[in-house]
Design a protein around this motif. Structure first.
Motif, PDB file in Angstrom:
ATOM      1  N   ALA B 184       0.859  -1.185   0.000  1.00 42.79           N
ATOM      2  CA  ALA B 184       0.000   0.000   0.000  1.00 42.79           C
ATOM      3  C   ALA B 184       0.898   1.239   0.000  1.00 42.79           C
ATOM      4  O   ALA B 184       1.766   1.383   0.862  1.00 42.79           O
ATOM      5  CB  ALA B 184      -0.896  -0.012   1.234  1.00 42.79           C
ATOM      6  N   VAL B 185       0.690   2.093  -0.979  1.00 42.61           N
ATOM      7  CA  VAL B 185       1.537   3.292  -1.110  1.00 42.61           C
ATOM      8  C   VAL B 185       0.663   4.527  -1.331  1.00 42.61           C
ATOM      9  O   VAL B 185      -0.469   4.413  -1.804  1.00 42.61           O
ATOM     10  CB  VAL B 185       2.504   3.154  -2.318  1.00 42.61           C
ATOM     11  CG1 VAL B 185       3.557   2.087  -2.047  1.00 42.61           C
ATOM     12  CG2 VAL B 185       1.736   2.848  -3.604  1.00 42.61           C
ATOM     13  N   ARG B 186       1.213   5.675  -1.001  1.00 47.35           N
ATOM     14  CA  ARG B 186       0.472   6.910  -1.244  1.00 47.35           C
ATOM     15  C   ARG B 186       0.877   7.458  -2.604  1.00 47.35           C
ATOM     16  O   ARG B 186       2.033   7.795  -2.833  1.00 47.35           O
ATOM     17  CB  ARG B 186       0.751   7.932  -0.143  1.00 47.35           C
ATOM     18  CG  ARG B 186      -0.082   9.215  -0.287  1.00 47.35           C
ATOM     19  CD  ARG B 186      -0.106  10.055   0.971  1.00 47.35           C
ATOM     20  NE  ARG B 186      -0.622   9.330   2.123  1.00 47.35           N
ATOM     21  CZ  ARG B 186      -1.919   9.056   2.312  1.00 47.35           C
ATOM     22  NH1 ARG B 186      -2.824   9.464   1.444  1.00 47.35           N
ATOM     23  NH2 ARG B 186      -2.309   8.394   3.381  1.00 47.35           N
ATOM     24  N   ILE B 195      -4.475   6.496  -1.817  1.00 45.29           N
ATOM     25  CA  ILE B 195      -3.704   5.261  -1.629  1.00 45.29           C
ATOM     26  C   ILE B 195      -3.872   4.316  -2.816  1.00 45.29           C
ATOM     27  O   ILE B 195      -4.963   4.153  -3.347  1.00 45.29           O
ATOM     28  CB  ILE B 195      -4.158   4.553  -0.331  1.00 45.29           C
ATOM     29  CG1 ILE B 195      -3.750   5.422   0.869  1.00 45.29           C
ATOM     30  CG2 ILE B 195      -3.550   3.167  -0.199  1.00 45.29           C
ATOM     31  CD1 ILE B 195      -4.419   5.023   2.148  1.00 45.29           C
ATOM     32  N   SER B 196      -2.755   3.718  -3.230  1.00 44.54           N
ATOM     33  CA  SER B 196      -2.794   2.721  -4.303  1.00 44.54           C
ATOM     34  C   SER B 196      -2.126   1.446  -3.820  1.00 44.54           C
ATOM     35  O   SER B 196      -1.366   1.451  -2.857  1.00 44.54           O
ATOM     36  CB  SER B 196      -2.040   3.220  -5.539  1.00 44.54           C
ATOM     37  OG  SER B 196      -2.618   4.401  -6.020  1.00 44.54           O
ATOM     38  N   ASN B 236       2.829  -2.433 -12.691  1.00 49.09           N
ATOM     39  CA  ASN B 236       2.646  -3.225 -11.468  1.00 49.09           C
ATOM     40  C   ASN B 236       1.549  -2.667 -10.561  1.00 49.09           C
ATOM     41  O   ASN B 236       1.309  -3.196  -9.480  1.00 49.09           O
ATOM     42  CB  ASN B 236       3.957  -3.285 -10.667  1.00 49.09           C
ATOM     43  CG  ASN B 236       4.929  -4.300 -11.236  1.00 49.09           C
ATOM     44  OD1 ASN B 236       4.808  -4.690 -12.397  1.00 49.09           O
ATOM     45  ND2 ASN B 236       5.893  -4.719 -10.441  1.00 49.09           N
ATOM     46  N   LEU B 237       0.912  -1.589 -11.000  1.00 47.83           N
ATOM     47  CA  LEU B 237      -0.175  -1.024 -10.219  1.00 47.83           C
ATOM     48  C   LEU B 237      -1.327  -2.038 -10.175  1.00 47.83           C
ATOM     49  O   LEU B 237      -1.706  -2.616 -11.188  1.00 47.83           O
ATOM     50  CB  LEU B 237      -0.653   0.275 -10.884  1.00 47.83           C
ATOM     51  CG  LEU B 237      -1.570   1.166 -10.055  1.00 47.83           C
ATOM     52  CD1 LEU B 237      -0.850   1.730  -8.842  1.00 47.83           C
ATOM     53  CD2 LEU B 237      -2.100   2.319 -10.933  1.00 47.83           C
ATOM     54  N   VAL B 238      -1.857  -2.272  -8.963  1.00 46.72           N
ATOM     55  CA  VAL B 238      -2.949  -3.232  -8.799  1.00 46.72           C
ATOM     56  C   VAL B 238      -4.260  -2.449  -8.706  1.00 46.72           C
ATOM     57  O   VAL B 238      -4.524  -1.807  -7.701  1.00 46.72           O
ATOM     58  CB  VAL B 238      -2.735  -4.088  -7.530  1.00 46.72           C
ATOM     59  CG1 VAL B 238      -3.859  -5.107  -7.374  1.00 46.72           C
ATOM     60  CG2 VAL B 238      -1.377  -4.793  -7.568  1.00 46.72           C
ATOM     61  N   GLY B 244      -6.699   2.196  -4.049  1.00 48.21           N
ATOM     62  CA  GLY B 244      -6.136   1.026  -3.351  1.00 48.21           C
ATOM     63  C   GLY B 244      -6.842   0.679  -2.060  1.00 48.21           C
ATOM     64  O   GLY B 244      -6.853  -0.472  -1.638  1.00 48.21           O
ATOM     65  N   PHE B 245      -7.458   1.692  -1.435  1.00 43.89           N
ATOM     66  CA  PHE B 245      -8.099   1.469  -0.137  1.00 43.89           C
ATOM     67  C   PHE B 245      -9.173   0.385  -0.242  1.00 43.89           C
ATOM     68  O   PHE B 245      -9.266  -0.504   0.600  1.00 43.89           O
ATOM     69  CB  PHE B 245      -8.691   2.777   0.377  1.00 43.89           C
ATOM     70  CG  PHE B 245      -9.139   2.706   1.811  1.00 43.89           C
ATOM     71  CD1 PHE B 245      -8.213   2.693   2.845  1.00 43.89           C
ATOM     72  CD2 PHE B 245     -10.486   2.657   2.129  1.00 43.89           C
ATOM     73  CE1 PHE B 245      -8.623   2.615   4.168  1.00 43.89           C
ATOM     74  CE2 PHE B 245     -10.905   2.578   3.461  1.00 43.89           C
ATOM     75  CZ  PHE B 245      -9.973   2.571   4.471  1.00 43.89           C
TER      76      PHE B 245
END
Lengths: 249, 392
Positions: B184-186, B195-196, B236-238, B244-245
């Motif tokens: 989890a990254v901002r 968040i992503s 690689n972004l999911v 992302g949250f």
């Protein structure tokens, strides 16, 4: 070559058996039932024959109540191709089982029938032999190794003092012993796939067999409780007691 | 042969609306697998602080890893929460929660990829994870906070077709051995809307991993992961950026049901061990099991375990029907960890000095109580979330 494997639903070998209070049988309420371990070995052997290119199809058959279908599904999950359930809620004794299996053999025409040497519930050790007699086929009981040749089979049996090897013409009956192989796991993917494999349902009447029991159970009892042993102070006392009390010397 | 275990769902087939013959078959398979490949080695692995990596491949072979993932990537479709409950209960019988945490870390790391990842990403990483070759982990918690996901600080800044990741994650299960960390990254502004989720391969330059020593879960690898200018392809972004949250919370219900199943299963293992001991041990001229104080302890434990199991199975069934009973699942998790805490304590009292020795399952379970009561949403967070869901 088609291989036929009969499988029986029995109380799981891990379950501690309890005799019913009225001595009419064994308490089956909420008890885990599983495939007879010798039948698992038979299924495994049949699947290995198929994987080795010696067999083309593995058919499993079970005789018993509706829940026996679960035992067939276990065999299908291990890798058998299809199943036949001969449904009955009556007690089916070895001779009736052998007669029904003869009916299945007549219909399916397998090249080999692999039967567990005995079921761990009644320990009869009769079905394979009776089926062999009814069909007039050769039999090799208590197999610890099976090698399929061209129209024949070589079967190794563990006998007192060594190994005996039999050669027999196919079609034939083989009954499996404990050391024939180690059965595989039914993995989750195969359990899921087994749900879709064909399972035909039949009745004893379809084979024109009268399954009425020929044997009557009088009483079922627990084995006598083993009484506690004793400690002896020295060898002399031990020999003395073996002579006088145990009467073995 | 020893006495029959009192609450063995394998050997005692009590009627249940929830379990099909296929579930029972799966239980028998895992029982045998655990007896062969896990139970004999648990002591040794726990003392060594690790278990062989090959176990992932072996677990995948019998279907433990692929449950619930798409078939085209090597998963097994058609399974439900009851397969997961059965798997958790049977793995728990070996008496090590650390094993389950690491061996099954993909069950929190990989679902966001399967649910939200691009087809290219799924095809690239899922087959490796589901065959047990690659290890997947989930990294949310940071030194500055765990449950407060909306305020996490690790950043991912877009630079051309790559993100540049800076920050730190802690308490990451499988963190040292993981090949892929779903992180989890901002990527945007403050709060949960920035968040992503980003899949980070751990062989990228700029990643430092530090093993962490713990009270329990010794064989589970737990790490702090430091990201220093780590370049990760934007592919690689999911899921969508800054969404992302949702990817994080969508897995919470299943995860908490799994944690509850595990906690109650460990309570049962402690109970079984205590019963075995109470039947053997002679004190004051009779078996421990014949002393009223011990008999009552055993029944009190069993009563709580049965209550928790009823709640667990009922809620799992409701989720399978499409319901989202969030408040009840929060309460279930607490019910289960409190039951585990109570049973670990009471079983230890029954085992006495023997229970305090290493090599007894209850000793290990006792040390693993807290991680269950804290991880996956602490008891306090669960109560708070339940209270909010109830509209208090």
């Amino acid at each position: 070559m088609k291989v036929l494997v009969p499988v029986k639903r029995v109380v799981d070998y891990n379950v501690k058996i309890r005799v019913k209070a009225d001595n009419t049988g064994v308490d089956l309420a909420n008890v885990k039932m599983s495939m007879n371990p010798f039948d698992e070995i038979s299924v495994e052997e049949a699947i290995r024959l198929k994987e080795a290119g010696k067999a083309t199809e593995v058919v499993v058959v079970s005789i018993g109540p509706a829940q026996a279908a679960e035992t067939i599904r276990t065999a299908l999950a291990m890798g058998a191709d299809r199943g036949i359930l001969i449904k009955t809620d009556e007690e089916v004794q070895p001779l009736a089982v052998a007669k029904l299996l003869k009916g299945v053999v007549d219909e399916e025409q397998p090249g080999l029938v692999i039967v567990g040497k005995q079921a761990i519930d009644d320990d009869s050790n009769q079905t394979g032999q009776m089926l062999s007699a009814l069909l007039g086929w050769g039999q090799a009981t208590f197999a610890s190794k099976v090698v399929i040749g061209d129209g024949s089979a070589e079967v190794t049996r563990e006998v007192d003092g060594g190994l005996e090897t039999l050669s027999l013409k196919l079609p034939a009956i083989v009954t499996s012993d404990l050391r024939l192989n180690e059965p595989r796991y039914a993995s989750l993917p195969n359990i899921m796939k087994a749900k879709k494999k064909p399972l035909a349902e039949k009745a004893p009447a379809d084979y024109g067999v009268d399954i009425a029991p020929r044997l009557k159970t009088l009483k079922v009892e627990e084995p006598p409780k083993r009484s506690a042993g004793i400690k002896v102070p020295d060898v002399a006392t031990l020999v003395e007691k073996l002579k006088t009390e145990a009467g073995v010397l | 042969m020893t006495e029959m275990p009192v609450f063995d769902p394998l050997l005692r087939e009590v009627p249940s609306p929830y379990y099909t013959p296929a579930h029972r078959e799966f239980r028998a398979t895992i029982r045998r697998w655990v007896d062969e490949h896990v139970a004999p080695f648990v002591e040794q692995w726990d003392e060594a602080g690790t278990f062989p990596r090959e176990l992932y491949g072996k677990a995948a072979e019998i279907g433990l890893i692929g449950m619930g993932f798409p078939e085209e990537y090597g998963g097994i479709e058609g399974t439900d929460l009851f397969h997961m409950i059965v798997a958790t209960e049977e793995l728990a019988r070996a008496g090590s929660g650390g094993l389950i945490a690491s061996l099954m870390s993909h069950s929190i790391g990989a679902p966001p990829i399967a649910a939200l990842g691009s087809d290219e990403l799924k095809a690239r990483v899922l087959p490796g994870i589901l065959s047990g070759e690659k290890i997947s982990a989930l990294a949310i918690t940071e030194p500055s906070g765990g449950s407060d996901v909306a305020n996490l600080r690790t950043t991912a800044r877009l630079d051309g077709d790559h993100y540049v990741v800076d920050g730190e994650k802690v308490f990451i299960t499988s963190g040292i051995r993981a090949d892929y960390v779903t992180t989890a990254v901002r990527t945007g502004g403050k709060g949960f809307g920035g968040i992503s989720l980003l899949l980070i391969e751990t062989d990228r330059p700029g990643i430092t991993r530090t093993p962490l020593k713990k009270m329990g879960w010794w064989m589970s690898d737990t790490a702090a992961i430091h990201f220093d200018g780590v370049r990760v392809p934007a592919a690689n972004l999911v899921g969508p950026e800054n969404a992302g949250f949702l990817g994080i919370v969508r897995n919470f219900n299943g995860e908490r049901i799994g944690l509850a199943a595990g906690a109650n299963a460990f309570a049962r293992v402690a109970l079984e061990e205590a019963i075995d001991w109470a039947r053997q041990r002679q004190t004051f001229g009779k078996r421990l099991a014949d002393h009223q104080v011990i008999r009552h302890k055993i029944v009190d434990m069993a009563q709580r375990i049965q209550a928790t199991q009823c709640m667990l199975e009922n809620l799992a069934w409701r989720v399978e029907q499409g319901d989202a009973p969030i408040a009840e699942i929060c309460m279930l998790k607490n019910q289960a960890t409190l039951t585990m805490e109570f049973c670990a304590r009471e079983a230890m009292q029954i085992l006495g000095g023997a229970g305090y020795m290493r090599g007894v399952k209850t000793e290990r379970i006792y040390r693993e109580v807290r991680v269950n009561a804290i991880g996956g949403g602490s008891e306090e967070i669960m109560r708070d979330l339940a209270a909010r869901q109830l509209g208090l």
